[in-house]
Motif scaffolding. Structure first.
Motif, mmCIF file in Angstrom:
data_model
loop_
_atom_site.group_PDB
_atom_site.id
_atom_site.type_symbol
_atom_site.label_atom_id
_atom_site.label_comp_id
_atom_site.label_asym_id
_atom_site.label_seq_id
_atom_site.Cartn_x
_atom_site.Cartn_y
_atom_site.Cartn_z
ATOM 1 N N ALA A 117 -19.191 47.139 -12.306
ATOM 2 C CA ALA A 117 -19.877 47.551 -13.537
ATOM 3 C C ALA A 117 -19.487 46.650 -14.704
ATOM 4 O O ALA A 117 -20.346 46.239 -15.500
ATOM 5 C CB ALA A 117 -19.558 49.010 -13.856
ATOM 6 N N ARG A 118 -18.206 46.344 -14.829
ATOM 7 C CA ARG A 118 -17.757 45.451 -15.908
ATOM 8 C C ARG A 118 -18.373 44.068 -15.761
ATOM 9 O O ARG A 118 -18.786 43.453 -16.745
ATOM 10 C CB ARG A 118 -16.230 45.360 -15.920
ATOM 11 N N TYR A 119 -18.440 43.577 -14.531
ATOM 12 C CA TYR A 119 -19.045 42.265 -14.284
ATOM 13 C C TYR A 119 -20.513 42.271 -14.727
ATOM 14 O O TYR A 119 -20.959 41.373 -15.440
ATOM 15 C CB TYR A 119 -18.941 41.902 -12.795
ATOM 16 N N GLU A 120 -21.260 43.288 -14.294
ATOM 17 C CA GLU A 120 -22.684 43.371 -14.636
ATOM 18 C C GLU A 120 -22.889 43.513 -16.145
ATOM 19 O O GLU A 120 -23.783 42.893 -16.721
ATOM 20 C CB GLU A 120 -23.346 44.544 -13.891
ATOM 21 N N CYS A 121 -22.054 44.317 -16.781
ATOM 22 C CA CYS A 121 -22.149 44.510 -18.232
ATOM 23 C C CYS A 121 -21.873 43.210 -18.969
ATOM 24 O O CYS A 121 -22.630 42.810 -19.860
ATOM 25 C CB CYS A 121 -21.167 45.607 -18.658
ATOM 26 N N ASN A 122 -20.800 42.540 -18.597
ATOM 27 C CA ASN A 122 -20.467 41.260 -19.230
ATOM 28 C C ASN A 122 -21.543 40.220 -18.977
ATOM 29 O O ASN A 122 -21.872 39.435 -19.862
ATOM 30 C CB ASN A 122 -19.109 40.749 -18.731
ATOM 31 N N SER A 123 -22.104 40.215 -17.789
ATOM 32 C CA SER A 123 -23.180 39.289 -17.458
ATOM 33 C C SER A 123 -24.392 39.543 -18.357
ATOM 34 O O SER A 123 -25.024 38.606 -18.855
ATOM 35 C CB SER A 123 -23.562 39.445 -15.991
ATOM 36 N N GLY A 124 -24.694 40.817 -18.571
ATOM 37 C CA GLY A 124 -25.803 41.170 -19.455
ATOM 38 C C GLY A 124 -25.569 40.711 -20.885
ATOM 39 O O GLY A 124 -26.471 40.181 -21.537
ATOM 40 N N PHE A 125 -24.341 40.907 -21.382
ATOM 41 C CA PHE A 125 -24.013 40.455 -22.735
ATOM 42 C C PHE A 125 -24.164 38.937 -22.853
ATOM 43 O O PHE A 125 -24.716 38.437 -23.816
ATOM 44 C CB PHE A 125 -22.598 40.863 -23.130
ATOM 45 N N VAL A 126 -23.657 38.232 -21.869
ATOM 46 C CA VAL A 126 -23.732 36.760 -21.894
ATOM 47 C C VAL A 126 -25.196 36.326 -21.905
ATOM 48 O O VAL A 126 -25.583 35.439 -22.674
ATOM 49 C CB VAL A 126 -22.959 36.142 -20.708
#
Length: 131
Positions: A117-126
């Motif tokens: 979830a953290r990976y996907e969230c950070n990917s979305g922010f980037v």
């Protein structure tokens, strides 16, 4: 808590079990007795298609290994550390560095829902912040 087995997790589990079993001079048959079949232990140790995850706690108990150490042996610390670096980069508005670090993470090694979830969230922010 481990959520699901990845290929890397299965490979590491096989090494842990085989190494410990050999260290204490225990045969596969002795390890399997009352838990599963010798063939199941052989499949686990040889990185095959292991489907008896419910046996892992009993196997670890018989080998005098702590089941909680299993999670530490995997990539939780790796993933957590890498994601903290990315989150720090996002907080200080260093989006290109965050993107570079995100691209270096091996997604298949993230073995918990939290890390995924953290990976996907950070990917979305980037994706949103780098235009």
């Amino acid at each position: 808590m481990i959520i699901f087995p990845s290929k890397s997790m299965l490979q590491k589990l096989s090494v842990i079990v085989k190494r410990r079993r050999e260290d204490i001079h225990m045969s596969q048959t002795e390890l399997a007795k009352g838990i599963c079949t010798q063939a199941t232990i052989s499949t686990l140790e040889n990185k095959g298609c292991f489907k008896s995850w419910e046996s892992v706690p009993q196997i670890f108990e018989r080998l005098n290994l702590d089941i909680n150490d299993l999670e530490n042996e995997f990539n939780y610390q790796y993933g957590d550390h890498k994601l903290k670096q990315i989150e720090k980069n996002l907080l200080i508005h260093n989006f290109s560095k965050a993107q570079k670090r995100l691209n270096q993470i091996k997604y298949e090694n993230l073995d918990t829902k939290n890390l995924l979830a953290r990976y996907e969230c950070n990917s979305g922010f980037v994706d949103l912040l780098i235009c």
